[in-house]
Design an enzyme around this catalytic site. Structure first.
Site, mmCIF file in Angstrom:
data_model
loop_
_atom_site.group_PDB
_atom_site.id
_atom_site.type_symbol
_atom_site.label_atom_id
_atom_site.label_comp_id
_atom_site.label_asym_id
_atom_site.label_seq_id
_atom_site.Cartn_x
_atom_site.Cartn_y
_atom_site.Cartn_z
ATOM 1 N N LYS A 1 2.498 -10.581 -3.903
ATOM 2 C CA LYS A 1 3.372 -9.427 -3.672
ATOM 3 C C LYS A 1 4.840 -9.842 -3.676
ATOM 4 C CE LYS A 1 -0.326 -7.243 -1.091
ATOM 5 N NZ LYS A 1 -0.960 -7.239 0.252
ATOM 6 N N ASP B 1 -2.263 -13.938 -1.109
ATOM 7 C CA ASP B 1 -2.094 -12.512 -1.359
ATOM 8 C C ASP B 1 -0.626 -12.119 -1.171
ATOM 9 O OD1 ASP B 1 -3.287 -9.622 -1.361
ATOM 10 O OD2 ASP B 1 -2.024 -9.736 0.409
ATOM 11 N N GLY C 1 -5.799 0.382 2.806
ATOM 12 C CA GLY C 1 -6.569 1.565 3.176
ATOM 13 C C GLY C 1 -6.694 2.512 1.999
ATOM 14 N N GLY D 1 -13.017 -4.828 9.502
ATOM 15 C CA GLY D 1 -12.810 -4.579 8.079
ATOM 16 C C GLY D 1 -11.399 -4.868 7.597
ATOM 17 N N GLY E 1 0.780 -1.241 0.000
ATOM 18 C CA GLY E 1 0.000 0.000 0.000
ATOM 19 C C GLY E 1 0.808 1.286 0.000
#
Lengths: 433, 433
Positions: B206, B202, B303, B188, B135
């Site tokens: 990466k 996941d 985010g 969340g 991110g």
């Protein structure tokens, strides 16, 4: 266009030798990255005959700066000679001769960065200085490219390896400041005269450079408020452990509403703060951006090869720009007037350690003093002292203005029940119970 | 040349909304950085009428991809729609229409990165994907620019926030895996179907992207060996605490002599390891370079605004390249054939937890098994179990080949005094006593 790039080095000390070594060992990788060979053409040294760890032919060495600065074949000047005046003159001369400049010189950039950047732009030259802050940590590019779209609000840095080493040894091994300093000197982490490191001056230079870049404004070195670690005691570190706090020499740079503060001071960090885990001679810069939130860049702050890595990243950037014909365009010019915060605009938590007469009502005098100044407590620790009928009190406050905390400090010193205010430090982060 | 740059967005979900918000809130800063306005021209959505948190005029929205991909006014396509096939087709179409592309899509880049990069170069277009890994952490630029002159040897990443959150809660609050997962879902941080996160898929995507960039070779997703955290128990985390170890889901990528290994697995880290302090939903990538030594990049892994920051850093880079006329040149093409290590070339330390019959000579059978395989112990912990006359044994080995550790595991399972091998994990870093 010749199919290689020539580098002239000013200086062949720790960092200079690292640069020569990297160019030699990583030549193939460099060629792949920039599409041509990178060669060292000549190196300015003080003494050609000196014995050196690094193998390099004497024909590369010169004691005449002009042989580097006036050589039309040299494309990039790498300044790793240190000091301020001589380095400044060399760099100005290099830029005027249309040579790109890469420097690791934090003192110079902290003092004359804006002037030199102007000179670079005028001459369509690059002037890069990644190695001037936090050695091998690519923090300057991180700020100017990685976080380019964000607005940086706060920056905290452990940007001096010597003091971080000393504080780590004091905290983990219970060494006194003097013993830890001696150990750092024996290991080569501290210089014979450690003043610039332990008094925070070295960190202040790096913070000025970081704050300029982060806030796009011309922070001057004298804007940085500095205090060092030479008065930090093991007792305070031990209390810190009880309170969930770690002492670090922290460079702070905050901005709110275009008003900024920059300081370097020993600071208690909550153990949960990412910087609290940075140990020994390592450096780290914690960056808080409006959009990105918390980030941190960690790595070696000094050393021959780590610092040379940063120098060479700058060289790679210069050569890429040369091949694209876009040198002198990536300088971020300051765009805001710098406005410094006044003490009533600066907020933070504070740690006070004091010796109190162990008598009825003494503690309530302290609490009413803080009450009157509207300062509330986050943590309190009281320990009886065996000698002199004194109690030792530690107070950690909630966030208050610097003005209030300074007032509290003065009034505590004047209070008859207070024998002595032993120490006073800033506190950062939330201690979870 | 028009004096602004037009962006077409594919998708207006979490990241897309963050991008729109950043462009709106930071317009002035953007203009200063790139010298012109950056405007969103149109946005592909599934449903124009849908209620959205973000305020944006319906005229910007379209359900027809061609209104973004075929609009000659649009310079840069930002793909934040997710998924693989549709996104891939859109991006190919955009590149063929000579539009630069910025994407946050790790699945797509892990699977089709090399193909898309080739297409980008053919069309003199930029294709950037900083937001696809960790991110808001500018790790891809850190590798390709900050550490450009170094040779990366080892990379370890906490690149999945969901699993790091779960492991932190299990370790610090003693929650079971199931309870911690539930908590992550409620906050969340985890999806209703958490498989891709908790099984390490996941993170594997990466790591494939990171390993390609770090080692300049075409690592494929199927080269990454993966195991997840769904079998990790609080008991193992508690033993870790006793042994000075913290469990993290670590993506490993090592290279020695041009032979590489890439994996994602729950790993015990020595508490002194910089990654051991990375908590909750945070991400961090630890990079070990031949010259620079240890560095680490830390920050939010997901985010809306953090990820949008990375997307916009790419947009800024594209616009700078546009203004300099150098798009499509900063792609690092792979230069080495990828060669994977065989199990006898992979070395590491291992943690075994087993239940042993509590009888005379049982333990010496274990030691002679390890002796025969030439595996020595770094730490041993034996605890009697109240039930069944069993003892619980924890063994942490010194570095051995993966081949030997696999053999040890099989032979332990066959040994009559061993009731059960409860768990087996990799261990990284040195535990200081």
């Amino acid at each position: 266009m010749k199919n290689y790039v020539s580098i002239g080095l000013l200086g062949l000390g720790t960092v200079g030798s690292g640069v020569v070594q990297l160019i030699k060992n990583h030549q193939e990788d460099l060629i792949h990255q920039v599409g041509c060979e990178v060669r060292v053409k000549s190196i300015l040294v003080r003494d050609v005959e000196k014995d050196r760890d690094i193998q390099i032919g004497q024909t590369y060495l010169t004691t005449d700066a002009n042989e580097v600065l006036q050589d039309p074949e040299i494309d990039i000047v790498v300044e790793v000679i240190g000091g301020v005046e001589e380095a400044r003159e060399h760099i100005i001369q290099a830029l005027e001769a249309k040579k790109h400049v890469v420097t690791a010189n934090k003192d110079l950039i902290a003092l004359h960065g804006p002037e030199l950047q102007k000179k670079a732009i005028e001459n369509n030259c690059d002037l890069f200085f990644e190695a001037s802050v936090a050695g091998g940590v690519p923090i300057l590019r991180g700020l100017s490219e990685g976080l380019s779209s964000d607005r940086i609000q706060k920056l905290m840095g452990i940007v001096n390896g010597t003091t971080n080493y000393i504080l780590t040894k004091m905290d983990e091994d219970g060494l006194s400041y003097e013993t830890a300093l001696k150990e750092a000197q024996d290991l080569g982490f501290a210089e014979a005269d450690p003043t610039a490191d332990v008094e925070g001056l070295d960190a202040a230079r790096k913070m000025a450079i970081l704050a300029r870049l982060a806030f796009h404004t011309n922070v001057e070195l004298e804007d940085v408020e500095v205090s060092g670690i030479s008065n930090v005691s093991v007792e305070d570190l031990n209390y810190g452990q009880k309170l969930g706090l770690k002492m670090k020499l922290i460079g702070h740079a905050h901005i709110d509403n275009q008003q900024l503060e920059v300081s370097v001071q020993p600071t208690f960090l909550a153990k949960s703060h990412p910087l609290a885990a940075v140990k020994n001679e390592y450096n780290a810069v914690y960056v808080n951006g409006e959009a990105v939130g918390e980030t941190m860049f960690y790595g070696p702050g000094a050393g021959s090869l780590p610092t040379a890595t940063a120098v060479m990243a700058d060289v790679v950037a210069v050569v890429k720009n040369m091949r694209l014909g876009v040198n002198g365009k990536s300088v971020v010019a300051p765009r805001f007037e710098r406005v410094l915060k006044t003490p009533d605009q600066r907020f933070g938590k504070h740690y006070f350690r004091l010796h109190l007469q162990d008598e009825v009502g003494a503690f309530s005098k302290i609490t009413s003093l803080f009450n009157e100044l509207d300062i509330s407590f986050e943590q309190i620790l009281q320990t009886p002292l065996s000698k002199d009928e004194l109690a030792e009190i530690i107070i950690v406050t909630h966030r208050v203005s610097m003005e209030s905390s300074q007032k509290a400090l003065m009034e505590l010193r004047d209070l008859p029940v207070v024998k002595e205010v032993i120490s006073h430090y800033s506190v950062e982060g939330d201690v979870k119970k």
